[in-house]
Design an enzyme around this catalytic site. Sequence first.
Site, PDB file in Angstrom:
ATOM      1  N   HIS A 187      -0.627   5.349   7.802  1.00 49.27           N
ATOM      2  CA  HIS A 187      -1.827   4.601   7.410  1.00 49.27           C
ATOM      3  C   HIS A 187      -2.017   3.471   8.411  1.00 49.27           C
ATOM      4  O   HIS A 187      -1.069   2.741   8.715  1.00 49.27           O
ATOM      5  CB  HIS A 187      -1.673   4.025   5.999  1.00 49.27           C
ATOM      6  CG  HIS A 187      -2.740   3.029   5.671  1.00 49.27           C
ATOM      7  ND1 HIS A 187      -4.074   3.370   5.594  1.00 49.27           N
ATOM      8  CD2 HIS A 187      -2.684   1.685   5.461  1.00 49.27           C
ATOM      9  CE1 HIS A 187      -4.779   2.294   5.335  1.00 49.27           C
ATOM     10  NE2 HIS A 187      -3.970   1.260   5.254  1.00 49.27           N
ATOM     11  N   GLU A 212       0.805  -1.225   0.000  1.00 47.10           N
ATOM     12  CA  GLU A 212       0.000   0.000   0.000  1.00 47.10           C
ATOM     13  C   GLU A 212       0.842   1.282   0.000  1.00 47.10           C
ATOM     14  O   GLU A 212       0.348   2.340   0.391  1.00 47.10           O
ATOM     15  CB  GLU A 212      -0.917   0.012   1.225  1.00 47.10           C
ATOM     16  CG  GLU A 212      -2.006  -1.042   1.182  1.00 47.10           C
ATOM     17  CD  GLU A 212      -3.075  -0.778   2.226  1.00 47.10           C
ATOM     18  OE1 GLU A 212      -4.222  -0.549   1.854  1.00 47.10           O
ATOM     19  OE2 GLU A 212      -2.751  -0.833   3.432  1.00 47.10           O
ATOM     20  N   HIS A 259      -5.000   0.714  10.777  1.00 44.80           N
ATOM     21  CA  HIS A 259      -6.315   0.054  10.933  1.00 44.80           C
ATOM     22  C   HIS A 259      -6.592  -0.055  12.435  1.00 44.80           C
ATOM     23  O   HIS A 259      -6.890  -1.138  12.935  1.00 44.80           O
ATOM     24  CB  HIS A 259      -6.308  -1.345  10.305  1.00 44.80           C
ATOM     25  CG  HIS A 259      -5.540  -1.469   9.016  1.00 44.80           C
ATOM     26  ND1 HIS A 259      -4.604  -2.454   8.779  1.00 44.80           N
ATOM     27  CD2 HIS A 259      -5.573  -0.712   7.892  1.00 44.80           C
ATOM     28  CE1 HIS A 259      -4.101  -2.315   7.565  1.00 44.80           C
ATOM     29  NE2 HIS A 259      -4.655  -1.259   7.003  1.00 44.80           N
TER      30      HIS A 259
END
Length: 259
Positions: A97, A78, A99
């Site tokens: 980035h 990513e 989660h």
Amino acid sequence: MPDKLTDLIAELALANRILAHEGVLDAFGHVSVRHPTDPGRYLLSRARSPLLIEPDDILEYTLDSAPVKPPKVHLYAERVIHGCIYQARDDVMAICHHHAPAVMPFCIAGKPIDPVFHLGATMGEHVPFWDQYDEFGDTNLLVVKPEEGQSLARALGNHSVVLMNRHGATVVGSGLKELVSRSIFICQNAEYQLRALALGSATPLHRGEIKLAGTISLMPNVVTRTWEYWSMRLQASGAMPPRRPAKSHRKSRKTRRGR
Ligand SMILES: [Zn+2]
């Protein structure tokens, strides 16, 4: 004379470990920083869990997310998230980035995270959403194509964070310390917002409060203080990254062994 690049690489390894230790990153997620002397490049680790990252793992990429020196290691799939945002935003110097469990309920429910306490104001007034399905249909939800990264960067716009439906979040900052503070404060805010909702309501800050509290919470003295605090917590856990030995030191050790 201090070496800016070496120092920034050490700081990036530390940022990865702090964010993992504070529950923003887990086995996945990544942090990058723009190159200190070449704005057309950025620094990002090879594909590795953030809590394990060492200065030697950090690689240099062009803004097309191609490694400057093709390595024999796996790269983050990513990484286009980073390159596309650096291309779109001259003011962005660092990107995370993740989660994080704190934000995932909002990403899944499609409900906005609002600044509900003073440090949460660092997210700004509005947090946009980006749904990969809307433009790209069925995918594995990883942002791997340049057009997907560009679409995400458009959704981020001039904001500080974008929530990615059923996936996670991407946070930006004007430097690593600001990025780390903002990333952690947004997760704290999300947890508080959810708990307050369970009690009945979660009233957001007023527009003027968001501006004032957001500004003061990202002052250099504040982000240095929080950086020191989270670094000390990491040190207490025994997970500080090793300092990369200087090249001259490596050479001398090799020479010694050779003798
Ligand atoms: Zn992801």
